[in-house]
Design a protein around this motif. Structure first.
Motif, PDB file in Angstrom:
ATOM      1  N   UNK A 113       0.852  -1.176   0.000  1.00 24.11           N
ATOM      2  CA  UNK A 113       0.000   0.000   0.000  1.00 24.11           C
ATOM      3  C   UNK A 113       0.895   1.236   0.000  1.00 24.11           C
ATOM      4  N   UNK A 114       0.369   2.340  -0.490  1.00 27.70           N
ATOM      5  CA  UNK A 114       1.193   3.547  -0.629  1.00 27.70           C
ATOM      6  C   UNK A 114       1.799   3.993   0.696  1.00 27.70           C
ATOM      7  N   UNK A 115       1.075   3.795   1.819  1.00 26.62           N
ATOM      8  CA  UNK A 115       1.618   4.235   3.108  1.00 26.62           C
ATOM      9  C   UNK A 115       2.598   3.231   3.699  1.00 26.62           C
ATOM     10  N   UNK A 116       2.851   2.117   2.986  1.00 25.43           N
ATOM     11  CA  UNK A 116       3.853   1.154   3.442  1.00 25.43           C
ATOM     12  C   UNK A 116       5.219   1.387   2.799  1.00 25.43           C
ATOM     13  N   UNK A 117       5.291   2.321   1.861  1.00 21.73           N
ATOM     14  CA  UNK A 117       6.557   2.637   1.191  1.00 21.73           C
ATOM     15  C   UNK A 117       7.145   3.896   1.812  1.00 21.73           C
ATOM     16  N   UNK A 118       8.348   3.797   2.306  1.00 19.61           N
ATOM     17  CA  UNK A 118       9.016   4.950   2.910  1.00 19.61           C
ATOM     18  C   UNK A 118       9.674   5.815   1.845  1.00 19.61           C
ATOM     19  N   UNK A 119       9.611   7.121   2.037  1.00 18.02           N
ATOM     20  CA  UNK A 119      10.323   8.040   1.153  1.00 18.02           C
ATOM     21  C   UNK A 119      11.784   8.141   1.618  1.00 18.02           C
ATOM     22  N   UNK A 120      12.730   8.339   0.678  1.00 18.78           N
ATOM     23  CA  UNK A 120      14.144   8.321   1.053  1.00 18.78           C
ATOM     24  C   UNK A 120      14.602   9.540   1.840  1.00 18.78           C
ATOM     25  N   UNK A 121      13.820  10.630   1.790  1.00 22.78           N
ATOM     26  CA  UNK A 121      14.246  11.822   2.513  1.00 22.78           C
ATOM     27  C   UNK A 121      15.541  12.380   1.939  1.00 22.78           C
ATOM     28  N   UNK A 122      16.483  12.675   2.813  1.00 22.48           N
ATOM     29  CA  UNK A 122      17.742  13.284   2.378  1.00 22.48           C
ATOM     30  C   UNK A 122      18.889  12.270   2.334  1.00 22.48           C
ATOM     31  N   UNK A 123      18.564  10.989   2.077  1.00 21.32           N
ATOM     32  CA  UNK A 123      19.607   9.965   2.040  1.00 21.32           C
ATOM     33  C   UNK A 123      20.563  10.165   0.867  1.00 21.32           C
ATOM     34  N   UNK A 124      20.054  10.683  -0.250  1.00 22.86           N
ATOM     35  CA  UNK A 124      20.898  10.841  -1.425  1.00 22.86           C
ATOM     36  C   UNK A 124      21.718  12.118  -1.379  1.00 22.86           C
ATOM     37  N   UNK A 125      22.994  12.061  -1.765  1.00 20.65           N
ATOM     38  CA  UNK A 125      23.827  13.270  -1.764  1.00 20.65           C
ATOM     39  C   UNK A 125      23.450  14.190  -2.930  1.00 20.65           C
ATOM     40  N   UNK A 126      23.770  15.460  -2.798  1.00 24.12           N
ATOM     41  CA  UNK A 126      23.513  16.439  -3.860  1.00 24.12           C
ATOM     42  C   UNK A 126      24.823  17.127  -4.206  1.00 24.12           C
ATOM     43  N   UNK A 127      25.629  16.459  -5.039  1.00 24.36           N
ATOM     44  CA  UNK A 127      26.894  17.022  -5.494  1.00 24.36           C
ATOM     45  C   UNK A 127      26.882  17.027  -7.018  1.00 24.36           C
TER      46      UNK A 127
END
Length: 264
Positions: A176-190
């Motif tokens: 279900x859509x509420x069972x998937x976590x969003x990654x937040x700021x895990x990915x770097x921005x370089x």
């Protein structure tokens, strides 16, 4: 290692797939079988094997309860238990217990792979199911669409996708859509340079194509080596750990050259 015989295909659900006014009687069988671990629990202090016992909180731990005497229940807020039998579940007022109704069709590319769960083959049940089954399978294969449905399976209602595979319908559960976590700021921005991107694209091109059928699970063999070494008191050589490249562009260019040499 000698290959184990495949597990028998046990039916886990019987009912019908419906789309519009068309109903297709089907049964579900597991489509996958994961490799199982070989570890056992042991007491680190003396090396004895750990055994788990089924005990009753009321009668105490002196006597183990047989599996035949274990039932299921729903816990109330006050801690009380309401017993639920198989007969109770058969009377559960939920349409998806025996009918997986297709709620709509979407392009298969719209489903995020992170949502995919367990896969089941949906086999037709009875001669009357054959023509609508083949029709649904072929129209999905021709259009690239998949069916989205709900189904009550393994004591919960699940979202699922219907898709064709090798002429057979696959029902694959979805989170279900509420069972998937969003990654937040895990990915770097370089930033990366255009040159790095170009060489990376060349590397992908060189590494395109892989024979999935030839890949094997090597964990079991590595575990056998470790057990054999520990049995005779020797050490297993430690494999080197890959380190991040100091010069990313140089590492990419060397990787492209190595990939080309391996294909010659």
């Amino acid at each position: 290692m000698e290959a184990k015989p495949p597990m028998p295909m046990r039916t886990v659900w019987r009912g019908a797939v419906s789309f519009g006014l068309v109903a297709v009687p089907v049964r579900l069988v597991a489509a996958t079988e994961e490799h199982r671990g070989r570890f056992r629990e042991m007491h680190s202090g003396c090396g004895g094997r750990i055994r788990h016992k089924r005990v009753c909180e009321v009668e105490g731990p002196q006597e183990e309860i047989s599996y035949a005497d274990v039932g299921r229940a729903v816990e109330l807020p006050d801690g009380g238990l309401v017993p639920i039998t198989d007969e109770d579940l058969e009377r559960l007022p939920l349409p998806t217990r025996h009918v997986a109704e297709v709620l709509g069709f979407v392009p298969g590319t719209e489903i995020d792979p992170i949502s995919y769960g367990r896969a089941y083959y949906a086999a037709p049940e009875g001669p009357a199911a054959d023509r609508p089954y083949v029709l649904l399978t072929e129209v999905l294969a021709r259009t690239g669409y998949v069916g989205i449905c709900k189904i009550a399976l393994r004591q919960r209602e699940r979202l699922a996708v219907l898709r064709p595979r090798h002429g057979v319908l696959v029902l694959q559960t979805l989170l279900w859509s509420d069972e998937v976590r969003e990654p937040g700021d895990l990915g770097p921005s370089v930033p990366v340079t255009d040159r790095e991107m170009q060489v990376a694209e060349r590397l992908l091109s060189e590494l395109t194509g892989i024979e999935m059928q030839q890949l094997e699970d090597e964990y079991g063999h590595a575990l056998e080596q470790l057990v054999a070494a520990k049995t005779v008191g020797s050490e297993v050589p430690e494999l080197p750990t890959p380190q991040p490249a100091v010069d990313l562009l140089t590492a990419l260019e060397q990787s492209v050259q190595a990939a080309r040499r391996s294909r010659q």
